[in-house]
Scaffold this motif. Structure first.
Motif, short mmCIF file in Angstrom:
data_model
loop_
_atom_site.label_atom_id
_atom_site.label_comp_id
_atom_site.label_asym_id
_atom_site.label_seq_id
_atom_site.Cartn_x
_atom_site.Cartn_y
_atom_site.Cartn_z
N ILE A 94 0.33 -0.26 -2.84
CA ILE A 94 -0.71 0.39 -2.05
C ILE A 94 -0.17 0.90 -0.72
CG2 ILE A 94 -2.85 -0.05 -0.76
CD1 ILE A 94 -3.63 -1.97 -3.05
N PRO A 98 3.46 7.84 -0.99
CA PRO A 98 2.91 8.30 -2.28
C PRO A 98 3.94 8.99 -3.17
CG PRO A 98 2.24 9.77 -0.51
CD PRO A 98 2.96 8.63 0.14
N HIS A 117 -2.68 9.39 -6.05
CA HIS A 117 -2.25 8.11 -5.48
C HIS A 117 -3.42 7.38 -4.83
CE1 HIS A 117 1.87 9.71 -5.94
NE2 HIS A 117 2.27 8.45 -5.84
N ASP A 118 -4.25 8.11 -4.09
CA ASP A 118 -5.39 7.48 -3.44
C ASP A 118 -6.36 6.89 -4.46
OD1 ASP A 118 -4.42 8.17 -0.97
OD2 ASP A 118 -5.66 9.97 -0.75
N ARG A 121 -4.89 3.66 -5.66
CA ARG A 121 -4.97 2.63 -4.62
C ARG A 121 -6.33 1.94 -4.66
NH1 ARG A 121 -2.21 6.62 -1.27
NH2 ARG A 121 -0.07 5.92 -0.80
N THR A 122 -7.38 2.71 -4.88
CA THR A 122 -8.73 2.14 -4.98
C THR A 122 -8.81 1.15 -6.13
OG1 THR A 122 -9.75 4.13 -4.06
CG2 THR A 122 -11.17 2.66 -5.33
N LEU A 124 -6.30 -0.46 -7.57
CA LEU A 124 -5.44 -1.62 -7.31
C LEU A 124 -6.10 -2.57 -6.32
CD1 LEU A 124 -1.87 -0.01 -7.15
CD2 LEU A 124 -3.12 -0.92 -9.12
N ASN A 125 -6.79 -2.03 -5.32
CA ASN A 125 -7.54 -2.88 -4.41
C ASN A 125 -8.62 -3.67 -5.15
OD1 ASN A 125 -6.63 -2.77 -1.64
ND2 ASN A 125 -7.17 -0.61 -1.62
N CYS A 195 1.72 -0.81 -12.95
CA CYS A 195 1.55 -1.44 -11.64
C CYS A 195 1.53 -2.96 -11.77
CB CYS A 195 0.25 -0.96 -10.99
SG CYS A 195 0.22 0.80 -10.58
#
Length: 288
Positions: A94, A98, A117-118, A121-122, A124-125, A195
């Motif tokens: 995260i 990127p 990428h963003d 990231r959401t 993965l969070n 990931c």
């Protein structure tokens, strides 16, 4: 740490079919337990959740596994997850620049754009949050069961499944249980898998390409192995590929990743003689 002890557990919990994979899987379980690998995708044979939980918890009782592990069901696949190591890995992804998503939707692979990428990231969070909820639930209910015997529901979309009745109840708060990670149905799970497994660069595609652009394309395959003290033999811990055309751009990040893994090998108690190698391949067909 005896390989024969692992073999007995595999036979008892997974039967003769599962036992044949013991020599291959046991060192990888140790690698997950010691944080060398963040998680392990169970793909060697069909095994139901209760059998895998029995294997992991009996290994814990015998002192073969000591870290905080969770059996995560993600769609139809199962991961054995070291919660701390996976959280650390996902947070590292995260926070990275990127460049870790490789877009293989078109004819020419490229680094995915910032928007892609963003988006991941959401997701993965969300996984980090759900793993944290599962860990909290283990501490509050060591057996993973409510007083009525039903699976204990947790927050943040993660549903905890009932613990196998044959697994030891003496492990108390260290008991290993199963949980489901909830993600959008249309999400590219192959990217999430990369990931979870801790690769430095992960393939992504949109639409129905399915990564077919890699077929017939020159690839560079990176493999990281080390000797495991269970029997002293080398174990392949990681294996991933990138398009050869992107090697110059991605190699610095891969070398940094290799250095990090090498440090984890040095800190682990059961691995030594780390080896990082790269080979050129040309696959006529690539399945992701």
């Amino acid at each position: 740490m005896s390989l024969e002890t692992w073999r007995v557990l595999f036979r008892e919990c997974l039967g003769s079919r599962g036992a044949q994979y013991c020599d291959e899987v046991a060192p990888l379980l140790v690698a997950v337990d010691q944080g060398v690998k963040p998680s392990l995708l169970w793909d060697v044979c069909t095994a139901d959740t209760s059998a895998l939980l029995a294997l992991l918890n009996q290994a814990r009782v015998k002192g073969l596994l000591i870290s905080k592990l969770v059996l995560v069901e993600l769609d139809l696949d199962v991961f054995i997850v070291n919660v701390a190591a996976t959280t650390r890995t996902l947070m590292s992804i995260i926070g990275a620049s990127p460049t870790w998503l490789i877009d293989i939707s078109g004819q020419n692979p490229k680094v995915a754009n910032s928007e892609n990428h963003d988006q991941f990231r959401t997701h993965l969070n969300s996984i980090i949050s759900q793993l944290g909820a599962a860990t909290d639930d283990v501490m509050s209910d060591p057996t993973g069961m409510s007083s009525s015997g039903e699976a204990t529901a947790t927050q943040n979309g993660m549903e905890c499944l009932p613990q196998n009745s044959g697994a030891s109840s003496s492990v108390k708060s260290g008991v290993i249980k199963a949980a489901q990670v909830k993600l959008p149905e249309d999400l590219n799970l192959s990217t999430i898998f990369g990931c979870m497994l801790g690769y430095p660069h992960i393939y992504w595609w949109e639409g129905e390409s399915g990564g077919n652009s890699l077929s017939g394309m020159p690839l560079k395959v990176f493999k990281f192995s080390a000797n495991c003290s269970i029997d002293g033999s080398p174990v392949e811990l990681f294996s991933f590929s990138i398009p050869e055309a992107l090697e110059d751009d991605l190699r610095p990040g891969i070398e940094h990743w290799g250095n990090v893994i090498n440090v984890r090998i040095e800190q682990a108690g059961s691995f030594c003689n780390a080896k990082f190698q790269c080979d050129s391949v040309l696959c006529l067909s690539v399945a992701l």
